[in-house]
Motif scaffolding. Structure first.
Motif, PDB file in Angstrom:
ATOM      1  N   PRO A 271      72.820  66.253  99.976  1.00  0.00           N
ATOM      2  CA  PRO A 271      73.637  66.398  98.768  1.00  0.00           C
ATOM      3  C   PRO A 271      74.964  65.662  98.912  1.00  0.00           C
ATOM      4  CG  PRO A 271      72.682  68.508  99.382  1.00  0.00           C
ATOM      5  CD  PRO A 271      72.384  67.560 100.525  1.00  0.00           C
ATOM      6  N   ILE A 272      75.376  64.988  97.878  1.00  0.00           N
ATOM      7  CA  ILE A 272      76.588  64.182  97.946  1.00  0.00           C
ATOM      8  C   ILE A 272      77.804  65.030  98.304  1.00  0.00           C
ATOM      9  CG2 ILE A 272      78.177  62.759  96.566  1.00  0.00           C
ATOM     10  CD1 ILE A 272      75.754  61.665  95.090  1.00  0.00           C
ATOM     11  N   TRP A 273      77.831  66.278  97.807  1.00  0.00           N
ATOM     12  CA  TRP A 273      79.008  67.113  98.072  1.00  0.00           C
ATOM     13  C   TRP A 273      79.127  67.482  99.553  1.00  0.00           C
ATOM     14  CZ3 TRP A 273      75.147  68.828  94.583  1.00  0.00           C
ATOM     15  CH2 TRP A 273      74.235  69.757  95.095  1.00  0.00           C
ATOM     16  N   GLU A 274      78.083  67.252 100.355  1.00  0.00           N
ATOM     17  CA  GLU A 274      78.159  67.519 101.787  1.00  0.00           C
ATOM     18  C   GLU A 274      78.642  66.301 102.578  1.00  0.00           C
ATOM     19  OE1 GLU A 274      74.505  69.027 103.322  1.00  0.00           O
ATOM     20  OE2 GLU A 274      74.420  70.737 101.940  1.00  0.00           O
ATOM     21  N   VAL A 275      78.674  65.140 101.932  1.00  0.00           N
ATOM     22  CA  VAL A 275      79.059  63.903 102.611  1.00  0.00           C
ATOM     23  C   VAL A 275      80.542  63.659 102.362  1.00  0.00           C
ATOM     24  CG1 VAL A 275      78.598  61.434 102.835  1.00  0.00           C
ATOM     25  CG2 VAL A 275      76.731  63.006 102.232  1.00  0.00           C
ATOM     26  N   GLU A 276      81.366  63.901 103.375  1.00  0.00           N
ATOM     27  CA  GLU A 276      82.813  63.896 103.188  1.00  0.00           C
ATOM     28  C   GLU A 276      83.352  62.580 102.625  1.00  0.00           C
ATOM     29  OE1 GLU A 276      86.868  65.092 105.648  1.00  0.00           O
ATOM     30  OE2 GLU A 276      85.228  64.073 106.691  1.00  0.00           O
ATOM     31  N   PHE A 277      82.916  61.430 103.138  1.00  0.00           N
ATOM     32  CA  PHE A 277      83.492  60.152 102.681  1.00  0.00           C
ATOM     33  C   PHE A 277      83.110  59.840 101.240  1.00  0.00           C
ATOM     34  CE2 PHE A 277      79.339  58.534 104.118  1.00  0.00           C
ATOM     35  CZ  PHE A 277      79.031  57.601 103.142  1.00  0.00           C
ATOM     36  N   ALA A 278      82.034  60.491 100.726  1.00  0.00           N
ATOM     37  CA  ALA A 278      81.618  60.272  99.347  1.00  0.00           C
ATOM     38  C   ALA A 278      82.153  61.357  98.417  1.00  0.00           C
ATOM     39  CB  ALA A 278      80.089  60.223  99.256  1.00  0.00           C
ATOM     40  N   ALA A 279      82.219  62.582  98.906  1.00  0.00           N
ATOM     41  CA  ALA A 279      82.630  63.705  98.072  1.00  0.00           C
ATOM     42  C   ALA A 279      84.142  63.790  97.896  1.00  0.00           C
ATOM     43  CB  ALA A 279      82.116  65.017  98.667  1.00  0.00           C
ATOM     44  N   THR A 280      84.884  63.181  98.808  1.00  0.00           N
ATOM     45  CA  THR A 280      86.347  63.227  98.738  1.00  0.00           C
ATOM     46  C   THR A 280      86.915  61.835  99.029  1.00  0.00           C
ATOM     47  OG1 THR A 280      86.842  63.617 101.086  1.00  0.00           O
ATOM     48  CG2 THR A 280      86.183  65.531  99.777  1.00  0.00           C
ATOM     49  N   ASP A 281      88.218  61.740  98.892  1.00  0.00           N
ATOM     50  CA  ASP A 281      88.918  60.494  99.239  1.00  0.00           C
ATOM     51  C   ASP A 281      89.704  60.645 100.544  1.00  0.00           C
ATOM     52  OD1 ASP A 281      87.998  59.010  97.136  1.00  0.00           O
ATOM     53  OD2 ASP A 281      89.751  59.300  95.868  1.00  0.00           O
ATOM     54  N   ARG A 282      89.285  61.605 101.363  1.00  0.00           N
ATOM     55  CA  ARG A 282      89.992  61.831 102.624  1.00  0.00           C
ATOM     56  C   ARG A 282      89.898  60.615 103.552  1.00  0.00           C
ATOM     57  NH1 ARG A 282      91.101  66.843 104.723  1.00  0.00           N
ATOM     58  NH2 ARG A 282      90.043  66.346 106.691  1.00  0.00           N
ATOM     59  N   ARG A 283      88.855  59.815 103.395  1.00  0.00           N
ATOM     60  CA  ARG A 283      88.686  58.626 104.229  1.00  0.00           C
ATOM     61  C   ARG A 283      88.922  57.336 103.433  1.00  0.00           C
ATOM     62  NH1 ARG A 283      89.492  61.726 108.299  1.00  0.00           N
ATOM     63  NH2 ARG A 283      87.874  63.309 108.628  1.00  0.00           N
ATOM     64  N   THR A 284      89.570  57.462 102.288  1.00  0.00           N
ATOM     65  CA  THR A 284      89.784  56.309 101.415  1.00  0.00           C
ATOM     66  C   THR A 284      91.270  55.979 101.314  1.00  0.00           C
ATOM     67  OG1 THR A 284      87.789  56.682 100.098  1.00  0.00           O
ATOM     68  CG2 THR A 284      89.568  55.465  99.038  1.00  0.00           C
ATOM     69  N   THR A 285      91.576  54.695 101.364  1.00  0.00           N
ATOM     70  CA  THR A 285      92.955  54.224 101.257  1.00  0.00           C
ATOM     71  C   THR A 285      93.032  53.116 100.217  1.00  0.00           C
ATOM     72  OG1 THR A 285      93.342  54.680 103.606  1.00  0.00           O
ATOM     73  CG2 THR A 285      94.898  53.223 102.500  1.00  0.00           C
ATOM     74  N   VAL A 286      93.975  53.255  99.293  1.00  0.00           N
ATOM     75  CA  VAL A 286      94.216  52.202  98.312  1.00  0.00           C
ATOM     76  C   VAL A 286      95.166  51.201  98.939  1.00  0.00           C
ATOM     77  CG1 VAL A 286      95.132  51.650  96.038  1.00  0.00           C
ATOM     78  CG2 VAL A 286      93.824  53.758  96.366  1.00  0.00           C
ATOM     79  N   GLU A 287      94.658  50.007  99.221  1.00  0.00           N
ATOM     80  CA  GLU A 287      95.467  48.966  99.849  1.00  0.00           C
ATOM     81  C   GLU A 287      96.358  48.257  98.824  1.00  0.00           C
ATOM     82  OE1 GLU A 287      95.324  48.779 103.002  1.00  0.00           O
ATOM     83  OE2 GLU A 287      93.397  49.678 103.554  1.00  0.00           O
ATOM     84  N   ALA A 288      95.850  48.099  97.604  1.00  0.00           N
ATOM     85  CA  ALA A 288      96.607  47.418  96.542  1.00  0.00           C
ATOM     86  C   ALA A 288      95.993  47.800  95.201  1.00  0.00           C
ATOM     87  CB  ALA A 288      96.564  45.907  96.732  1.00  0.00           C
ATOM     88  N   THR A 289      96.785  47.655  94.133  1.00  0.00           N
ATOM     89  CA  THR A 289      96.298  47.992  92.796  1.00  0.00           C
ATOM     90  C   THR A 289      96.351  46.822  91.819  1.00  0.00           C
ATOM     91  OG1 THR A 289      98.494  48.783  92.103  1.00  0.00           O
ATOM     92  CG2 THR A 289      96.959  50.413  93.048  1.00  0.00           C
ATOM     93  N   ASP A 290      96.941  45.703  92.218  1.00  0.00           N
ATOM     94  CA  ASP A 290      97.045  44.543  91.311  1.00  0.00           C
ATOM     95  C   ASP A 290      96.876  43.247  92.082  1.00  0.00           C
ATOM     96  OD1 ASP A 290      97.404  43.042  89.034  1.00  0.00           O
ATOM     97  OD2 ASP A 290      99.595  43.159  89.098  1.00  0.00           O
ATOM     98  N   PRO A 291      95.639  42.827  92.338  1.00  0.00           N
ATOM     99  CA  PRO A 291      94.379  43.472  91.956  1.00  0.00           C
ATOM    100  C   PRO A 291      94.034  44.611  92.914  1.00  0.00           C
ATOM    101  CG  PRO A 291      93.910  41.476  93.146  1.00  0.00           C
ATOM    102  CD  PRO A 291      95.409  41.523  92.992  1.00  0.00           C
ATOM    103  N   TRP A 292      93.025  45.414  92.514  1.00  0.00           N
ATOM    104  CA  TRP A 292      92.640  46.556  93.318  1.00  0.00           C
ATOM    105  C   TRP A 292      91.954  46.104  94.611  1.00  0.00           C
ATOM    106  CZ3 TRP A 292      93.426  51.781  92.553  1.00  0.00           C
ATOM    107  CH2 TRP A 292      93.969  52.143  91.313  1.00  0.00           C
ATOM    108  N   ARG A 293      92.292  46.822  95.666  1.00  0.00           N
ATOM    109  CA  ARG A 293      91.647  46.640  96.961  1.00  0.00           C
ATOM    110  C   ARG A 293      91.641  48.004  97.638  1.00  0.00           C
ATOM    111  NH1 ARG A 293      90.601  42.292 100.536  1.00  0.00           N
ATOM    112  NH2 ARG A 293      90.651  42.902 102.744  1.00  0.00           N
ATOM    113  N   VAL A 294      90.449  48.562  97.849  1.00  0.00           N
ATOM    114  CA  VAL A 294      90.315  49.943  98.320  1.00  0.00           C
ATOM    115  C   VAL A 294      89.402  49.981  99.540  1.00  0.00           C
ATOM    116  CG1 VAL A 294      89.646  52.294  97.689  1.00  0.00           C
ATOM    117  CG2 VAL A 294      90.599  50.761  95.952  1.00  0.00           C
ATOM    118  N   THR A 295      89.825  50.725 100.565  1.00  0.00           N
ATOM    119  CA  THR A 295      89.063  50.811 101.811  1.00  0.00           C
ATOM    120  C   THR A 295      88.613  52.238 102.065  1.00  0.00           C
ATOM    121  OG1 THR A 295      90.253  48.955 102.805  1.00  0.00           O
ATOM    122  CG2 THR A 295      89.154  50.477 104.311  1.00  0.00           C
TER     123      THR A 295
END
Length: 321
Positions: A271-295
């Protein structure tokens, strides 16, 4: 004339005219009868006129029944000469209006889809599921995650910090089945929907979808402060749309799938809600927004696969450490 107004069904009708054909009780019953005759197995069966009329409503006058049947032919129903299908040399062209028992009728793909859609959104009894706790703690606060189904929405949310793990338009047909496997069905349905959107295909009509990053506070999701960004994907053809985390988008990446599988996590069955990197943004970093670049970093067993996507949702960088 706009592109949408120029659209035609397989039956060569504008969509609104095709829908208007169903505004009659006899016609609706004909579609239901032809669907019931199939019984969910094999190809659509061919029913002779007299049998179709008797199964639908034998009290309807033959000429009146034939009139309504003919309104469906070519759009939702197909006329068939069984002898022609069998390759008989003496098969005759099917008459345009007069139905006989030398020919039969079956659902066209549009008719099958219409009936299936109605059935998918039908259920016996109350289409609700009272809140119940999952055997899983919140990735953010460690609190209880609770699920419920109401008003065609299956929601999974932390009862303590209110982080929303899932909020998906889900047909009540999901309730048809053993209660102890409800979450399995919900997880499978949601995964199929999200995977299709993640791979750029509308799960409803098969069309291509657009994509854009959104600021979390603009989406109406509770606890936007716990989100880095939201990916909105939408289909301009049928209007279907959904929102995903960047991690959910990466669920369709072959390298991510392989990385997780080698470390004991099957993304095709979890289930997606059990997969932390997909269910939350705890492992996600917005590098830039103009243009967008997300890791987003996928971390398992002390190893990590870091994927960076640009504003077009193309993976532009991968790094392991």
């Amino acid at each position: 004339m706009t592109e949408r107004s120029a659209e035609r069904t397989y039956g060569s009708l504008p969509p609104d005219e095709a829908l208007a054909l169903l505004g009659n009780e006899v016609r609706a019953k004909i579609l239901h009868t032809l669907s019931e005759a199939r019984g969910g197995r094999g190809p659509p069966p061919v029913l002779p006129f007299s049998e179709l009329r008797e199964r639908t409503d034998g009290s309807v006058e033959s000429s009146r029944f034939n009139y309504h049947l003919q309104q469906l032919v070519g759009t939702f129903v197909e006329r068939v000469d069984p002898r022609a299908e069998a390759g008989a040399d003496d098969a005759q062209p099917v008459s345009e209006m007069a139905a006989t028992d030398e020919e039969g009728f079956r659902l066209r793909p549009e008719g099958t889809t219409m009936v299936r859609t109605i059935r998918a959104w039908s259920v016996a009894g109350e289409a609700t599921v009272e809140p119940f706790d999952l055997e899983q703690s919140c990735h953010h606060c460690g609190g209880s995650i609770r699920a419920q189904y109401r008003n065609a929405i299956f929601a999974i949310q932390c009862a303590d910090c209110e982080y929303l793990y899932d909020y998906n338009l889900t047909p009540p047909g999901i309730l048809n089945g053993p209660d102890d496997r409800l979450l399995e069905r919900v997880a499978a349905y949601n995964r199929q929907q999200r995977f299709a959107f993640a791979q750029g295909t509308c799960p409803l009509c098969g069309g291509g979808v657009d994509a854009e990053f959104l600021e979390p506070e603009t989406t109406g999701y509770p606890r936007g402060d716990l989100r880095s960004t939201i990916v909105r994907r939408g289909c301009s053809h049928c209007g279907n749309k959904d929102t995903l985390t960047t991690g959910e988008f990466l669920l369709g990446e072959s390298e991510v799938i392989a990385f997780c599988r080698r470390r004991g996590l099957d993304l095709m069955d979890t289930p997606i809600w059990e997969v932390e990197f997909a269910a939350t943004d705890r492992r996600t970093t917005v590098e830039a927004t103009d243009p967008w670049r997300v890791t987003t970093a996928v971390e398992l067993d002390g190893e990590a696969l870091e994927c960076t996507v640009d504003e077009t949702l193309e993976v532009v960088d991968r790094e392991r450490y």
